[in-house]
Design a protein around this motif. Structure first.
Motif, PDB file in Angstrom:
ATOM      1  N   GLU A 228      52.285 -11.840 -40.979  1.00 18.43           N
ATOM      2  CA  GLU A 228      53.639 -11.496 -41.440  1.00 18.43           C
ATOM      3  C   GLU A 228      54.114 -10.173 -40.816  1.00 18.43           C
TER       4      GLU A 228
ATOM      5  N   THR B   5      55.332 -10.992 -37.381  1.00 19.50           N
ATOM      6  CA  THR B   5      56.649 -11.633 -37.467  1.00 19.50           C
ATOM      7  C   THR B   5      57.731 -10.594 -37.767  1.00 19.50           C
ATOM      8  N   ALA B   6      57.445  -9.700 -38.717  1.00 18.74           N
ATOM      9  CA  ALA B   6      58.438  -8.685 -39.107  1.00 18.74           C
ATOM     10  C   ALA B   6      58.768  -7.745 -37.946  1.00 18.74           C
TER      11      ALA B   6
ATOM     12  N   GLU C 116      64.334 -10.262 -35.673  1.00 20.54           N
ATOM     13  CA  GLU C 116      65.421  -9.581 -36.376  1.00 20.54           C
ATOM     14  C   GLU C 116      65.799 -10.417 -37.590  1.00 20.54           C
TER      15      GLU C 116
ATOM     16  N   LYS D 160      62.782  -8.658 -44.277  1.00 14.87           N
ATOM     17  CA  LYS D 160      61.451  -8.887 -43.709  1.00 14.87           C
ATOM     18  C   LYS D 160      60.523  -9.402 -44.808  1.00 14.87           C
TER      19      LYS D 160
ATOM     20  N   TYR E 240      56.708  -9.690 -46.290  1.00 11.66           N
ATOM     21  CA  TYR E 240      55.409  -9.014 -46.235  1.00 11.66           C
ATOM     22  C   TYR E 240      54.469  -9.644 -47.259  1.00 11.66           C
TER      23      TYR E 240
END
Length: 730
Positions: A274, A277-278, A282, A286, A288
Motif C-alpha cells: 500500500e 501504491t500511495a 495520484e 491514500k 494505508y
C-alpha cells in the motif's frame, strides 16, 4: 514512476547468519514484481571494523589517557599483533581458512588480554571439543578482547549483537535517543554511514525500508534515517519489524517523523504494498494498512485499506540474494550447546506457521497479531521452500523460528522430508506437550531434526497452571526423555520471578531442573527473570496476577516493558547468580551432589521436592492403547527373506528369517512362513517413501485378510524388534 526498494537490517543482530526479516520481504516483493535490494549492515560494519585497515584506524582514533584500564593499555601496546592476525582470524571464522585452527590452538599465536583469563576455568570444556571448535572459541575471545577495547576507548555503546541497546530498552520517552541523535556521529556511526552512502548511490532507491527487530538495532536505524533525510530528502523511509510491532503501538511523539515518513505494524506485506501504491499514484485519498505517519504536525495511525493480509502460502519463499552469505562469521562465545547453535553456523530461517497454535501463555504478547493469528503452512510447501533455499544458498541447515512449532505439522514436515529423500539439518522451538511420543521424536530425528528448545518456564505445577502453559513438570520430563533417547538435543527456557512466585517455589524449581539434568533428559537451559509486557495478559490485567503497575501513564515513544510491584515483595533478582551458576555446572554434568544452599550466599529454605521425583516420573509403563487412526510408518529397508523348515519331536513347521540392514548394523528376526510373507509385503507398503500412509486400522485389516490374532502378533517379539529399528506408530 518505477519503485526501487532498499531494505536493510541496521547493526547489530547476529554474526553467523542474517536476520530473516528482509529476506521474507524481498521474497514477497518478488511475487508482485517489485525491484528490491537488501543488506545486513551489521555484518558489513563488523567486517570493515575487524580488518587490518579497520584496526589501524581504530588504534589511531582510540582515546588513550591515564584513566584507561590496564587491560586496554595492554591491547593498545599489542596493536601490531592484533593487526597482523585479524584478517586470518576472520577468514577462519568464515570457514575459509580451517588449517589456521592448528596455529590458533598454540598459545603463542593470538595476543591475549582479559577474556583469556577465564580459560583456566574452561580447560575441561576442551576435552570434549575438537581442534576446530577450540580454535573458534579462542578466536571469539580474541574478538571480544578487541570489543572490550572499543567499548572503553572508542564507543561505549558497542556490542557484537546489539548497538546502543540501552537507548532502545524501555524508552517510554524519545528524549534521550533524540538528544543522542543531535550529537556528533560516533566512530561506529561513521563506518555505518560510509556503507550506507555507497549503497544509496549504487541502488538509488525511491523507498528505503529499515527492519528493526530488537532494541539493539534502534539507534543505528535512526542514524541511518537521519543521514538519508539530510542528504537524500526525496527518498521516503519506513520502519517495520519486531521492535515497532511490540514497542511503538501507542506512538505519539511527532519528533520521530523528523527521521521516518512511515512506521508500519505487524505483517509487512500489505502495508508495504500500500505504501508503494500511495507513493506512485495520484489520488484524493491514500490507502494505508497499519501505518503511522505525520499529518498537520500530529502523529496519526492510518488503517483505511480494505486489503486483507496475504495467506502464508502466498508470501513467497524468503530470498537471501544480495546478502553476503559467505562472509558471516561463526563464533563460540560460551560452551552452552544451544546458545552455540544460535551463534555458530549458517541457518536458513523459515516458519512452519504464522502465530502460535497454543496462544495462551500469560507472560506472552498473545494479544498481538504475530502470535494471535495462527495460520500453518502446508508441509509440501515448506519442503518446496527448503529445496528452493538449498539450491539458492548452498546451505541445507534450517532454523524454524516459530513461537511454538505445531506437533502435527512437524510430523507432516518430517514425513515429507523423508518422502523426498532430502539430507537436511533443522531445529525449532516447541511446547513440551504429550503429543511428542517416543515414535514421533524418532521420526523427527530421522528427518534431520537435531535440537528443540521449549519453555519449561517455572518448574512448578502451580505456576505452570497460572501461566496457562498447558503442561506439567512430569509431562515435560517424559517429553524431554523421548527427544533425548531419540538423539535430539533439548534446551529449556527457565523463568524465575513470575508474579506471586514464592522463595520456596524458586528453590523447588531449581531442584526440578537439577533432577532433569541429573537423569540426563535435558542438555541445555537458560534462566531469565520474568518481565511484564504491555500486550500480555499479566500486563493487561495485572490485578488478576497479584501485581500492580508502578504507573498507568503510557509513553509517547516505546511502550512494552512495564515496571510493577509484586504483592510478595520478594527481591527475585538476588537469585540470578546462583540459578545461573548452578545451571552452568549441571549442563556439564557436575555438582549434582551439591546442596542447593551451596549456590547462594543467603539463606534459602530446603526443597520440598522428593530427590527422585523426576526419576520416578519416568518409570511409568508406556501406554499400549493405539488409536485406530494412528499412522504406521517403516523407516527401514526391504528385508531379504529366507524360508526354512524347523523340526522338533517329529513335527515340522515352515519358518521365515527376515534379514535387515540399517545404517549401523544388520539384524534378523524369525516368524512362521505366513507371518514372514505378510511382514515382507506390508513393510513395502509402510515405507516412508510411499505416497500413501497407512493407519493402524488398515494394517490390522490387511493382516486379518490372511491371518488371525493380529493383537497377539502385534505384541510379539518380531514386531517389538522392528519397533526398535524404525517401525513407528504416529
Amino acid at each position: 514512476m518505477k519503485t526501487k526498494l532498499l531494505i536493510i537490517t541496521p547493526p547489530f543482530t547476529q554474526l553467523n547468519t542474517p536476520y530473516p526479516a528482509t529476506a521474507y520481504i524481498k521474497g514477497f516483493l518478488n511475487t508482485i514484481n517489485v525491484d528490491s535490494v537488501q543488506a545486513d549492515f551489521g555484518i558489513e560494519v563488523i567486517l570493515k571494523l575487524f580488518s587490518k585497515q579497520g584496526l589501524r584506524d581504530l588504534f589511531f582514533n582510540a582515546k588513550m589517557d591515564s584513566d584507561v584500564s590496564d587491560n586496554s593499555q595492554r591491547i593498545f601496546a599489542l596493536q601490531s599483533e592484533y593487526i597482523k592476525t585479524i584478517d586470518a582470524v576472520i577468514a577462519f571464522l568464515q570457514g575459509k581458512n580451517p588449517t589456521l585452527a592448528l596455529q590458533i590452538c598454540q598459545d603463542d599465536f593470538l595476543p591475549e588480554a582479559s577474556r583469556f583469563a577465564q580459560l583456566e576455568e574452561l580447560d575441561w570444556a576442551f576435552g570434549t571439543m575438537g581442534t576446530q571448535d577450540k580454535a573458534k572459541h579462542l578466536a571469539t575471545l580474541f574478538l571480544e578482547d578487541i570489543s572490550d577495547f572499543i567499548v572503553e576507548c572508542i564507543d561505549e555503546n558497542f556490542g557484537f549483537s546489539r548497538y546502543a541497546e540501552r537507548l532502545g530498552r524501555s524508552a517510554n520517552s524519545f528524549d534521550e535517543l533524540y538528544e543522542t541523535l543531535q550529537q556528533e556521529t560516533t566512530y561506529i556511526d561513521a563506518i555505518l554511514i560510509s556503507i550506507l552512502k555507497e549503497r544509496i548511490e549504487s541502488v538509488q532507491p525511491t523507498l528505503f525500508l529499515i527492519s528493526v527487530p530488537f532494541p539493539g538495532n534502534l539507534y543505528a536505524a535512526f542514524r541511518s534515517a537521519q543521514w538519508i533525510k539530510q542528504n537524500h530528502p526525496h527518498i521516503k523511509i519506513s520502519m517495520g519489524g519486531g521492535f515497532p510491532n511490540t514497542e511503538l503501538r501507542s506512538l505519539s511523539d511527532a519528533r520521530v517523523f523528523e527521521f521516518f515518513d512511515f512506521i508500519t505494524l505487524d505483517d509487512g506485506e500489505v502495508p508495504i504494498e500500500e505504501l508503494i501504491t500511495a507513493l506512485t499514484t495520484e489520488g484524493p485519498e491514500k490507502k494505508y494498512k497499519r501505518t503511522f505517519l505525520l499529518e498537520d504536525g500530529k502523529v496519526v495511525y492510518k488503517n483505511n485499506s480494505t486489503r486483507q493480509d496475504y495467506k502464508q502460502s502466498q508470501v513467497g519463499t524468503p530470498d537471501y540474494s544480495d546478502l553476503l552469505l559467505d562472509k558471516y562469521i561463526s563464533v563460540i562465545e560460551i560452551v552452552n550447546p544451544m546458545h552455540r547453535m544460535w551463534s555458530d553456523g549458517r541457518w536458513n530461517k523459515l516458519t512452519m506457521a504464522h502465530g502460535c497454535y497454543w496462544g495462551k501463555c500469560t507472560f506472552c504478547d498473545i494479544s498481538l497479531d504475530y502470535i494471535k493469528i495462527y495460520e500453518p503452512v502446508a508441509a509440501n510447501l515448506l519442503c518446496d521452500r527448503m529445496e528452493e533455499l538449498m539450491e539458492k544458498t548452498g546451505q541445507n541447515g534450517f532454523h524454524y523460528v516459530d513461537e511454538a512449532a505445531p506437533p502435527a505439522l512437524m510430523r507432516a514436515l518430517a514425513l515429507e522430508i523423508l518422502k523426498r529423500n532430502l539430507a537436511v539439518t533443522w531445529w525449532t522451538n516447541i511446547r513440551f506437550e504429550k503429543s511428542f511420543s517416543k515414535d514421533l521424536c524418532l521420526l523427527l530425528k530421522a528427518s534431520g531434526c537435531i535440537a528443540v528448545s521449549g519453555g519449561l518456564e517455572v518448574a512448578s505445577d502451580r505456576l505452570l497452571k497460572l501461566i496457562d502453559k498447558g503442561v506439567t513438570v512430569e509431562q515435560v520430563a517424559k517429553v524431554t526423555r523421548n527427544f533425548t533417547e531419540a538423539g535430539v538435543m533439548v534446551h529449556a527456557y527457565l523463568m524465575y520471578g513470575y508474579p506471586t512466585q514464592t522463595i520456596q517455589e524458586t528453590v523447588d524449581s531449581l531442584e526440578m531442573v537439577r533432577q532433569l539434568f541429573e537423569v540426563g533428559v535435558l542438555q541445555s537451559g537458560f534462566w531469565h527473570q520474568f518481565a511484564m509486557t504491555a500486550h500480555s495478559p499479566v500486563g493487561m490485567y495485572p490485578e488478576k496476577f497479584g501485581v500492580k503497575k508502578e504507573t498507568e501513564a503510557i509513553g509517547t515513544f516505546a511502550n512494552n516493558d512495564i515496571n510493577y510491584v509484586d504483592s510478595t515483595g520478594i527481591d527475585h533478582e538476588k537469585f540470578s547468580f546462583g540459578l545461573k551458576k548452578s545451571l552452568f555446572n549441571f549442563m556439564h554434568g557436575i555438582c549434582f551432589d551439591y546442596e542447593l544452599q551451596d549456590w547462594f550466599d543467603f539463606k534459602i529454605p530446603k526443597t520440598r521436592i522428593p530427590h527422585d521425583f523426576i526419576f520416578d516420573a519416568l518409570q511409568e509403563e508406556n501406554d499400549f492403547n493405539i488409536k485406530s487412526s494412528a499412522k504406521i510408518v517403516w523407516l527401514g529397508g526391504n528385508p531379504s527373506t529366507a524360508f526354512f523348515t524347523k523340526t522338533k519331536k517329529g513335527s515340522s513347521w515352515e519358518m521365515a528369517t527376515l534379514t535387515f540392514h540399517d545404517k549401523k548394523e544388520s539384524f534378523s528376526l524369525q516368524t512362521n512362513k505366513a507371518e514372514g510373507e505378510w511382514l515382507t509385503e506390508i513393510l513395502k507398503k509402510l515405507e516412508v517413501s510411499n505416497a500413501k500412509t497407512y493407519t493402524f486400522q488398515e494394517v490390522k485389516a490387511d493382516f486379518e485378510s490372511v491371518l488371525e490374532d493380529f493383537e497377539l502378533f502385534w505384541y510379539s517379539k518380531p514386531i517389538k524388534t522392528l519397533r526398535d529399528y524404525g517401525l513407528l506408530v504416529l
